[in-house]
Write a protein that holds these residues in place. Structure first.
Motif, PDB file in Angstrom:
ATOM      1  N   THR A  78      47.597  44.945  33.554  1.00 14.65           N
ATOM      2  CA  THR A  78      48.639  44.477  34.467  1.00 14.65           C
ATOM      3  C   THR A  78      48.769  45.447  35.635  1.00 14.65           C
ATOM      4  OG1 THR A  78      50.285  45.660  33.158  1.00 14.65           O
ATOM      5  CG2 THR A  78      50.018  43.319  32.672  1.00 14.65           C
ATOM      6  N   TYR A  79      49.218  44.926  36.766  1.00 17.15           N
ATOM      7  CA  TYR A  79      49.615  45.763  37.903  1.00 17.15           C
ATOM      8  C   TYR A  79      51.104  45.477  38.096  1.00 17.15           C
ATOM      9  CZ  TYR A  79      44.574  45.858  38.995  1.00 17.15           C
ATOM     10  OH  TYR A  79      43.205  45.998  38.953  1.00 17.15           O
ATOM     11  N   GLY A  80      51.960  46.334  37.595  1.00 16.12           N
ATOM     12  CA  GLY A  80      53.397  46.040  37.653  1.00 16.12           C
ATOM     13  C   GLY A  80      53.675  44.753  36.895  1.00 16.12           C
TER      14      GLY A  80
ATOM     15  N   THR B   8      37.325  32.088  40.548  1.00 14.36           N
ATOM     16  CA  THR B   8      37.826  32.032  41.930  1.00 14.36           C
ATOM     17  C   THR B   8      38.530  33.348  42.284  1.00 14.36           C
ATOM     18  OG1 THR B   8      39.734  30.948  41.011  1.00 14.36           O
ATOM     19  CG2 THR B   8      38.100  29.515  42.030  1.00 14.36           C
ATOM     20  N   ASN B   9      38.976  33.454  43.525  1.00 14.17           N
ATOM     21  CA  ASN B   9      39.658  34.681  43.966  1.00 14.17           C
ATOM     22  C   ASN B   9      40.865  34.969  43.077  1.00 14.17           C
ATOM     23  OD1 ASN B   9      37.904  34.964  46.063  1.00 14.17           O
ATOM     24  ND2 ASN B   9      39.251  34.039  47.585  1.00 14.17           N
ATOM     25  N   GLY B  10      40.985  36.249  42.722  1.00 15.84           N
ATOM     26  CA  GLY B  10      42.166  36.659  41.954  1.00 15.84           C
ATOM     27  C   GLY B  10      42.089  36.334  40.469  1.00 15.84           C
TER      28      GLY B  10
ATOM     29  N   LEU C  11      28.778  48.404  45.433  1.00 14.03           N
ATOM     30  CA  LEU C  11      30.129  48.346  45.974  1.00 14.03           C
ATOM     31  C   LEU C  11      30.435  46.910  46.368  1.00 14.03           C
ATOM     32  CD1 LEU C  11      29.715  51.419  48.318  1.00 14.03           C
ATOM     33  CD2 LEU C  11      30.682  51.371  46.025  1.00 14.03           C
ATOM     34  N   GLN C  12      31.690  46.494  46.152  1.00 13.98           N
ATOM     35  CA  GLN C  12      32.041  45.099  46.447  1.00 13.98           C
ATOM     36  C   GLN C  12      31.877  44.804  47.932  1.00 13.98           C
ATOM     37  OE1 GLN C  12      35.952  43.829  45.314  1.00 13.98           O
ATOM     38  NE2 GLN C  12      35.449  41.673  45.594  1.00 13.98           N
ATOM     39  N   GLU C  13      32.308  45.719  48.769  1.00 17.17           N
ATOM     40  CA  GLU C  13      32.052  45.577  50.201  1.00 17.17           C
ATOM     41  C   GLU C  13      31.276  46.817  50.611  1.00 17.17           C
ATOM     42  OE1 GLU C  13      36.013  45.586  51.592  1.00 17.17           O
ATOM     43  OE2 GLU C  13      36.428  43.891  50.280  1.00 17.17           O
TER      44      GLU C  13
HETATM   45  N1  LIG Z   1      45.398  47.465  42.850  1.00 19.95           N
HETATM   46  C1  LIG Z   1      46.080  46.339  42.638  1.00 19.95           C
HETATM   47  N2  LIG Z   1      47.437  46.310  42.678  1.00 19.95           N
HETATM   48  C2  LIG Z   1      48.123  45.178  42.452  1.00 19.95           C
HETATM   49  N3  LIG Z   1      47.565  43.984  42.180  1.00 19.95           N
HETATM   50  C3  LIG Z   1      46.214  43.941  42.132  1.00 19.95           C
HETATM   51  C4  LIG Z   1      45.404  45.098  42.360  1.00 19.95           C
HETATM   52  N4  LIG Z   1      44.107  44.743  42.246  1.00 19.95           N
HETATM   53  C5  LIG Z   1      44.103  43.424  41.961  1.00 19.95           C
HETATM   54  N5  LIG Z   1      45.367  42.941  41.891  1.00 19.95           N
HETATM   55  C6  LIG Z   1      45.756  41.559  41.563  1.00 19.95           C
HETATM   56  O1  LIG Z   1      45.241  41.266  40.275  1.00 19.95           O
HETATM   57  C7  LIG Z   1      44.710  39.940  40.237  1.00 19.95           C
HETATM   58  C8  LIG Z   1      43.238  39.998  39.851  1.00 19.95           C
HETATM   59  O2  LIG Z   1      42.518  40.627  40.921  1.00 19.95           O
HETATM   60  P1  LIG Z   1      40.942  40.911  40.852  1.00 19.95           P
HETATM   61  O3  LIG Z   1      40.577  41.615  42.105  1.00 19.95           O
HETATM   62  O4  LIG Z   1      40.597  41.518  39.565  1.00 19.95           O
HETATM   63  O5  LIG Z   1      40.387  39.414  40.878  1.00 19.95           O
HETATM   64  P2  LIG Z   1      38.968  38.897  41.314  1.00 19.95           P
HETATM   65  O6  LIG Z   1      38.677  37.757  40.404  1.00 19.95           O
HETATM   66  O7  LIG Z   1      37.988  39.990  41.351  1.00 19.95           O
HETATM   67  O8  LIG Z   1      39.243  38.357  42.775  1.00 19.95           O
HETATM   68  P3  LIG Z   1      38.305  38.388  44.091  1.00 19.95           P
HETATM   69  O9  LIG Z   1      37.229  37.372  43.840  1.00 19.95           O
HETATM   70  O10 LIG Z   1      39.257  37.966  45.153  1.00 19.95           O
HETATM   71  O11 LIG Z   1      37.800  39.784  44.252  1.00 19.95           O
HETATM   72  C9  LIG Z   1      44.968  39.345  41.600  1.00 19.95           C
HETATM   73  O12 LIG Z   1      46.151  38.592  41.532  1.00 19.95           O
HETATM   74  C10 LIG Z   1      45.140  40.542  42.506  1.00 19.95           C
HETATM   75  O13 LIG Z   1      46.004  40.248  43.568  1.00 19.95           O
END
Ligand SMILES: Nc1ncnc2c1ncn2[C@@H]1O[C@H](COP(=O)(O)OP(=O)(O)OP(=O)(O)O)[C@@H](O)[C@H]1O
Length: 236
Positions: free
Chosen positions: A12-14, A37-39, A82-84
């Motif tokens: 978790t993040y918070g 998908t994203n997130g 690296l991702q980017e």
């Molecule tokens: N450092 C952080 N602090 C707070 N929330 C975060 C942090 N990193 C990721 N999150 C949140 O955690 C969730 C998962 O993010 P994560 O980057 O692992 O997903 P992802 O599948 O890799 O997405 P993407 O394809 O966009 O990179 C998302 O809702 C993101 O906003």
């Protein structure tokens, strides 16, 4: 024994639950996809596996090591893209490679690696002057310079044109054929279908299905992974 084993991982993040009860395993020598998908929690999961983030709960084993405790030993055996592109524009290709090689006890020959990746001509060029495909090849070279047993490739072909994407896919297969296990993070269905031996579909922090692309298509009763993804994530 699987090369990578993840059981009930949670992070978790918070208030935000990024990864929720995630389990999967990766066998030696396969290209394993983390598709979502994203997130969806893909990057957070692979960052935990690399010892870059501490999970709230769950267990992980990578090459028989615990990423939380054996971070230093693991870093010698794992290569990360690296991702980017996080390299400065003013670093030359060979300087970046030499720098990364210096982190490892037994690095690859950087000249050989550049040749394998078709970058010999770019050896003395600034990173900032390279094309998108060339930058991506440099970042793959950086992931391979430590002769890793596992390579983590995150969002490999984002922003590349169709030719550069296909060239990159061939390169990943070459890496796998050389005996490196590949963990491929992607949100492209065609990339997952083409490259992955097996994959885990992530959605909203959870794994909703794992299997070969064909198994996932069959399970969903669909003819493409794209359609199967929609069905398996319950978005039909
Ligand atoms: N450092 C952080 N602090 C707070 N929330 C975060 C942090 N990193 C990721 N999150 C949140 O955690 C969730 C998962 O993010 P994560 O980057 O692992 O997903 P992802 O599948 O890799 O997405 P993407 O394809 O966009 O990179 C998302 O809702 C993101 O906003």
């Amino acid at each position: 024994m699987p090369l990578i084993e993840v059981s009930n991982l949670r992070k978790t993040y918070g208030e935000r639950v990024a990864v929720d009860d995630v389990s999967f395993h990766v066998e030696q020598g396969e290209i394993f996809g983390i598709l979502g998908t994203n997130g969806a929690g893909k990057t957070t999961t692979v960052e935990c596996l690399q010892g870059l983030r501490t999970p709230d709960s769950g267990t992980m084993s990578v090459l028989g090591l615990d990423p939380g405790k054996d971070h230093t030993a693991l870093r010698q055996r794992l290569g990360s893209q690296l991702q980017e592109s996080r390299l400065p524009d003013k670093i030359k290709v060979h300087e970046a490679l030499d720098l990364y090689a210096s982190f490892y006890a037994n690095p690859a020959d950087t000249g050989d690696l550049l040749a394998k990746l078709g970058l010999t001509g770019q050896r003395d060029q600034y990173f900032g002057k390279l094309s998108g495909g060339q930058k991506q090849r440099v970042s793959i070279a950086l992931a391979l310079v430590g002769r890793p047993e596992v390579a983590v490739l995150d969002e490999l072909t984002t922003g590349l044109d169709p030719h550069a994407r296909r060239d990159t896919w061939k390169l990943v297969e070459t890496v796998r054929d050389a005996g490196v296990t590949v963990l491929l993070v992607t949100h492209f269905m065609d990339e997952a279908e083409r490259l992955c031996d097996r994959l885990a579909i992530f959605d909203a922090g959870r794994v909703v299905a794992t299997g070969t692309p064909a198994e996932l298509r069959d399970r969903a009763g669909k003819s493409t992974l794209d359609e199967a993804f929609v069905t398996l994530t319950g978005r039909d």
